[in-house]
Design a protein around this motif. Structure first.
Motif, PDB file in Angstrom:
ATOM      1  N   ASP A 131       0.802  -1.228   0.000  1.00 34.92           N
ATOM      2  CA  ASP A 131       0.000   0.000   0.000  1.00 34.92           C
ATOM      3  C   ASP A 131       0.836   1.280   0.000  1.00 34.92           C
ATOM      4  N   ALA A 132       2.149   1.155   0.077  1.00 33.85           N
ATOM      5  CA  ALA A 132       3.009   2.343   0.131  1.00 33.85           C
ATOM      6  C   ALA A 132       2.957   3.106  -1.186  1.00 33.85           C
ATOM      7  N   ILE A 133       2.879   4.413  -1.087  1.00 34.01           N
ATOM      8  CA  ILE A 133       3.017   5.272  -2.271  1.00 34.01           C
ATOM      9  C   ILE A 133       4.477   5.693  -2.318  1.00 34.01           C
ATOM     10  N   VAL A 134       5.173   5.216  -3.342  1.00 32.42           N
ATOM     11  CA  VAL A 134       6.621   5.385  -3.411  1.00 32.42           C
ATOM     12  C   VAL A 134       6.984   6.532  -4.348  1.00 32.42           C
ATOM     13  N   GLY A 135       7.632   7.510  -3.792  1.00 31.54           N
ATOM     14  CA  GLY A 135       8.191   8.608  -4.564  1.00 31.54           C
ATOM     15  C   GLY A 135       9.549   8.948  -3.976  1.00 31.54           C
ATOM     16  N   PRO A 136      10.251   9.911  -4.529  1.00 31.47           N
ATOM     17  CA  PRO A 136      11.544  10.306  -3.967  1.00 31.47           C
ATOM     18  C   PRO A 136      11.405  10.768  -2.519  1.00 31.47           C
ATOM     19  N   ALA A 137      12.353  10.370  -1.670  1.00 35.68           N
ATOM     20  CA  ALA A 137      12.340  10.777  -0.267  1.00 35.68           C
ATOM     21  C   ALA A 137      12.403  12.299  -0.172  1.00 35.68           C
ATOM     22  N   GLN A 138      11.513  12.880   0.633  1.00 31.10           N
ATOM     23  CA  GLN A 138      11.419  14.344   0.700  1.00 31.10           C
ATOM     24  C   GLN A 138      12.740  15.014   1.109  1.00 31.10           C
ATOM     25  N   PRO A 139      13.510  14.457   2.066  1.00 33.83           N
ATOM     26  CA  PRO A 139      14.791  15.103   2.388  1.00 33.83           C
ATOM     27  C   PRO A 139      15.748  15.138   1.194  1.00 33.83           C
ATOM     28  N   LEU A 140      15.672  14.120   0.331  1.00 32.28           N
ATOM     29  CA  LEU A 140      16.540  14.099  -0.849  1.00 32.28           C
ATOM     30  C   LEU A 140      16.050  15.075  -1.907  1.00 32.28           C
ATOM     31  N   VAL A 141      14.720  15.202  -2.024  1.00 29.88           N
ATOM     32  CA  VAL A 141      14.157  16.192  -2.952  1.00 29.88           C
ATOM     33  C   VAL A 141      14.576  17.592  -2.527  1.00 29.88           C
ATOM     34  N   ALA A 142      14.505  17.868  -1.223  1.00 29.19           N
ATOM     35  CA  ALA A 142      14.919  19.184  -0.711  1.00 29.19           C
ATOM     36  C   ALA A 142      16.392  19.428  -0.978  1.00 29.19           C
ATOM     37  N   ARG A 143      17.182  18.369  -0.832  1.00 28.89           N
ATOM     38  CA  ARG A 143      18.621  18.484  -1.046  1.00 28.89           C
ATOM     39  C   ARG A 143      18.940  18.724  -2.523  1.00 28.89           C
ATOM     40  N   ASP A 144      18.178  18.060  -3.412  1.00 25.86           N
ATOM     41  CA  ASP A 144      18.451  18.146  -4.851  1.00 25.86           C
ATOM     42  C   ASP A 144      17.768  19.348  -5.503  1.00 25.86           C
ATOM     43  N   GLY A 145      16.740  19.883  -4.841  1.00 27.33           N
ATOM     44  CA  GLY A 145      16.021  21.008  -5.431  1.00 27.33           C
ATOM     45  C   GLY A 145      14.874  20.598  -6.319  1.00 27.33           C
ATOM     46  N   ARG A 146      14.702  19.314  -6.576  1.00 22.85           N
ATOM     47  CA  ARG A 146      13.604  18.826  -7.416  1.00 22.85           C
ATOM     48  C   ARG A 146      13.465  17.318  -7.257  1.00 22.85           C
ATOM     49  N   ALA A 147      12.260  16.827  -7.543  1.00 23.36           N
ATOM     50  CA  ALA A 147      12.028  15.381  -7.617  1.00 23.36           C
ATOM     51  C   ALA A 147      12.307  14.916  -9.042  1.00 23.36           C
ATOM     52  N   SER A 148      12.986  13.788  -9.168  1.00 21.47           N
ATOM     53  CA  SER A 148      13.329  13.266 -10.490  1.00 21.47           C
ATOM     54  C   SER A 148      12.369  12.174 -10.958  1.00 21.47           C
ATOM     55  N   TYR A 149      11.432  11.762 -10.064  1.00 24.08           N
ATOM     56  CA  TYR A 149      10.508  10.676 -10.397  1.00 24.08           C
ATOM     57  C   TYR A 149       9.112  10.995  -9.871  1.00 24.08           C
ATOM     58  N   LEU A 150       8.104  10.501 -10.546  1.00 22.20           N
ATOM     59  CA  LEU A 150       6.731  10.615 -10.091  1.00 22.20           C
ATOM     60  C   LEU A 150       6.451   9.572  -9.019  1.00 22.20           C
ATOM     61  N   PRO A 151       5.530   9.842  -8.099  1.00 28.01           N
ATOM     62  CA  PRO A 151       5.139   8.835  -7.111  1.00 28.01           C
ATOM     63  C   PRO A 151       4.079   7.893  -7.685  1.00 28.01           C
ATOM     64  N   MET A 152       4.009   6.677  -7.134  1.00 29.20           N
ATOM     65  CA  MET A 152       2.982   5.718  -7.535  1.00 29.20           C
ATOM     66  C   MET A 152       2.803   4.693  -6.429  1.00 29.20           C
ATOM     67  N   LYS A 153       1.573   4.247  -6.212  1.00 31.17           N
ATOM     68  CA  LYS A 153       1.317   3.186  -5.253  1.00 31.17           C
ATOM     69  C   LYS A 153       2.013   1.918  -5.726  1.00 31.17           C
TER      70      LYS A 153
END
Length: 320
Positions: free
Chosen positions: A269-291
């Motif tokens: 049931d987990a919705i998997v997307g880039p970890a928020q601390p890594l997104v903050a560190r990188d300045g952007r998410a590189s992948y879309l989330p999906m269940k």
């Protein structure tokens, strides 16, 4: 096969006991090597992993007994749906992109966690699988906690975000009989796995190849070691830092090869997307989330857009 094929002489090899030794320097060395293997190679060979040799042998014995059962007993497990929790089958011809090839293998696939599914026969399979799946689950969680540390995430962040207490576990046994024309067939075509970490052991007969920097390499992990490869959800969660390695199984005309695979993923049931601390560190998410269950379903049905595999479809392109 026209690709450049090489033998991988120095496969990344990690000693798991260093992680649990209690010595800070040894643990630090393991963490550093683990991060490098996941980010540069997408796989590593794990030794001193703590899973008893007898438990591994029991899985090969149980799988062999299953494959040796009469065809009529196995027919009840032939898949009616791609998401059936128990399914088996044998080699067949596939046709993709106007290219016909033969898949030369028998397989048994089982969903074993968070719900446990197992055929009634052979009798030895259930107990062996319960023990092996529990041990590999514990190992996977220890490795994932260490990988989370290599990503400099807070302790417990990955465990909580992906609900690893209920991690999804898929067991697969693959039988590759000697093939009279191994160059005209394949065991498993090139692919990446849908989970976080996949564990593979074999019966001493090599046949796995991984792709690195565009070239295919033979990988022959030693007896009683575990070959671990990183998979799609870990690449997504790490925002691209860990690489989901493309791999395939090839054949020979002399010996039967058996591989035992355990794929370890997030909670269904987990919705998997880039970890928020890594997104903050990188300045952007590189992948879309999906269940995660949706991701599995899409990958099993091999849904592609413009010829792109699912992982590539999840990538967010840079704005220009």
């Amino acid at each position: 096969m026209n690709e450049l094929l090489q033998t991988l002489i120095q496969s990344p090899s990690l000693i798991f006991s260093l992680l649990t030794s209690g010595h800070p320097d040894q643990r630090s060395k393991f963490i550093q090597e683990l991060g490098k293997a996941c980010q540069e190679w997408g796989f590593f060979i794990l030794v001193n992993h703590g899973i008893p040799e007898n438990d591994m042998k029991a899985m090969f014995e149980a799988a062999t007994e299953f494959f040796n059962m009469p065809a009529e007993e196995k027919q009840q497990y032939e898949p009616k749906n791609v998401s059936d929790p128990i399914k088996c089958g044998n080699f067949n011809v596939k046709d993709t992109s106007n290219h016909t090839f033969t898949l030369w293998r028998d397989y048994l696939k089982l969903y074993v966690h968070p719900e446990f599914h197992c055929p009634l026969k052979p009798d030895i399979l259930r107990e062996a699988l319960l023990i092996y799946s529990e041990r590999t689950r514990k190992l996977a969680r220890a490795l994932l906690e260490a990988i989370s540390e290599t990503l400099e995430l807070e302790k417990g962040y990955m465990e909580e975000t992906l609900n690893l207490e209920s991690l999804f576990q898929l067991f697969a046994a693959n039988l590759y009989p000697p093939c009279p024309e191994p160059d005209r067939a394949i065991g498993i075509p090139p692919h990446t796995d849908h989970g976080l970490l996949t564990f593979l052991i074999h019966n001493g007969v090599a046949g796995l190849q991984i792709q690195h920097n565009g070239n295919w390499f033979n990988v022959n992990s030693p007896q009683n070691s575990i070959l671990v490869n990183t998979a799609d959800q870990l690449e997504i969660f790490s925002n691209g830092r860990c690489k989901s390695v493309k791999h395939r199984a090839v054949l020979n005309n002399e010996k039967t090869r058996i591989s035992i695979v355990v794929a370890n993923g997030p909670s269904p049931d987990a919705i998997v997307g880039p970890a928020q601390p890594l997104v903050a560190r990188d300045g952007r998410a590189s992948y879309l989330p999906m269940k995660y269950t949706e991701y599995i379903e899409k990958q099993l049905t091999k849904s592609q857009v413009n010829g792109k595999p699912l992982l590539e479809q999840m990538m967010i392109q840079d704005e220009k």
